[in-house]
Scaffold this motif. Structure first.
Motif: not given
Length: 283
Positions: A13-27
């Motif tokens: 929850v605290d780092y949701n913006n970074f996680i969104n970016i990380a998942f896009i890069l992962l895709l």
């Protein structure tokens, strides 16, 4: 286990913006990796990137260009037929073999990784591996449920104190996050908060929440600032869709692997039938 779960929820929850970016890069990396794996190399990908940046599709030296085309043919064959050929010699040998015995190429394409194109043989199957793949498929499917619940709820998932349970908090009520028994099915509503202290003490007993936590919940129902925080938290929880999608993708991977492992038995049976039929015709 509870502390680990609490820590993971807070971190996500605290780092949701970074996680969104990380998942896009992962895709993006997963898509490139998939093409790389299908082709057996990355010549075509690198060539297209080079063309976009620098320009020029062909090598000036005809021998180098011919070698590139040779490599591209192998890459294209591997993608189209889902094989892992290393040379055109393997491909030509494979073609002659399939025509000679009338082998079903589609069957072999469906078991990539278990068909050796150089030796023209299918690896032995394993029932244990099939069961393991299906078990992992079921595990990842179940693991996708909790993130999907968190992402889909129109309530904020909060932990008011370290020693208290996670709760759902919406504009007009609060409930426990995970309900393992009938006792956990309590509910704190705005109407209950308006009653006297006797009801507050009953809520403390029923919910295992402290008086301070119950007061904070009741205050949230009437506070504009708290409502804004609840809405922001609900929006940040949408990041859990990524985790649900990731777990479902892993479930699909293991399901697909289980099906592929099952087809090994069909493939070996098919080859045995084709060989016997060929020998019978050429006695």
């Amino acid at each position: 286990m509870s502390n680990l779960f609490d820590g993971l929820l807070n971190l996500i929850v605290d780092y949701n913006n970074f996680i969104n970016i990380a998942f896009i890069l992962l895709l993006i990396l997963a898509a490139v990796g998939y093409i790389w794996r299908k082709a057996g190399s990355a010549y075509s990908i690198i060539n297209r990137i080079w063309f976009l940046i620098v320009g020029g599709r062909k090598y000036h030296d005809p021998e180098i260009e011919a070698f590139y085309q040779y490599s591209s043919d192998i890459e294209k064959f591997n993608v189209n037929f889902n094989m892992a050929a290393d040379s055109t010699g393997h491909i030509i040998k494979f073609k002659q073999w399939t025509l000679k015995y009338g082998v079903a190429v589609r069957m072999l394409s469906s078991i990539r990784g278990y068909f050796d194109i150089e030796r023209l043989k299918i690896r032995k199957g394993s029932v244990k591996l099939i069961l393991l793949a299906l078990l992992l498929c079921a595990a990842f499917t179940l693991a996708a449920v909790i993130p999907a619940i968190i992402a889909s709820q129109n309530a904020a998932l909060l932990k008011l104190k370290p020693d208290e349970p996670w709760i759902w908090l919406s504009d007009d009520h609060a409930t426990k996050f995970l309900k393992s028994s009938q006792r956990d099915r309590w509910k704190i509503s705005a109407e209950q908060c308006a009653r006297d202290d006797g009801d507050q003490r009953q809520l403390m007993t029923a919910t295992a929440l402290s008086a301070d936590s119950i007061r904070s919940i009741c205050q949230a129902f009437s506070s504009k600032k708290d409502r804004q925080y609840i809405n922001e938290t609900i929006a940040s929880q949408k990041v859990f869709w990524w985790f649900s999608a990731l777990f479902l993708f892993m479930a699909w991977v293991f399901y697909r692997e289980g099906i592929k492992l099952g087809r090994i038995f069909d493939g070996r049976k098919m080859l045995l039938t084709k060989y016997r039929h060929y020998r019978k015709q050429h006695r």
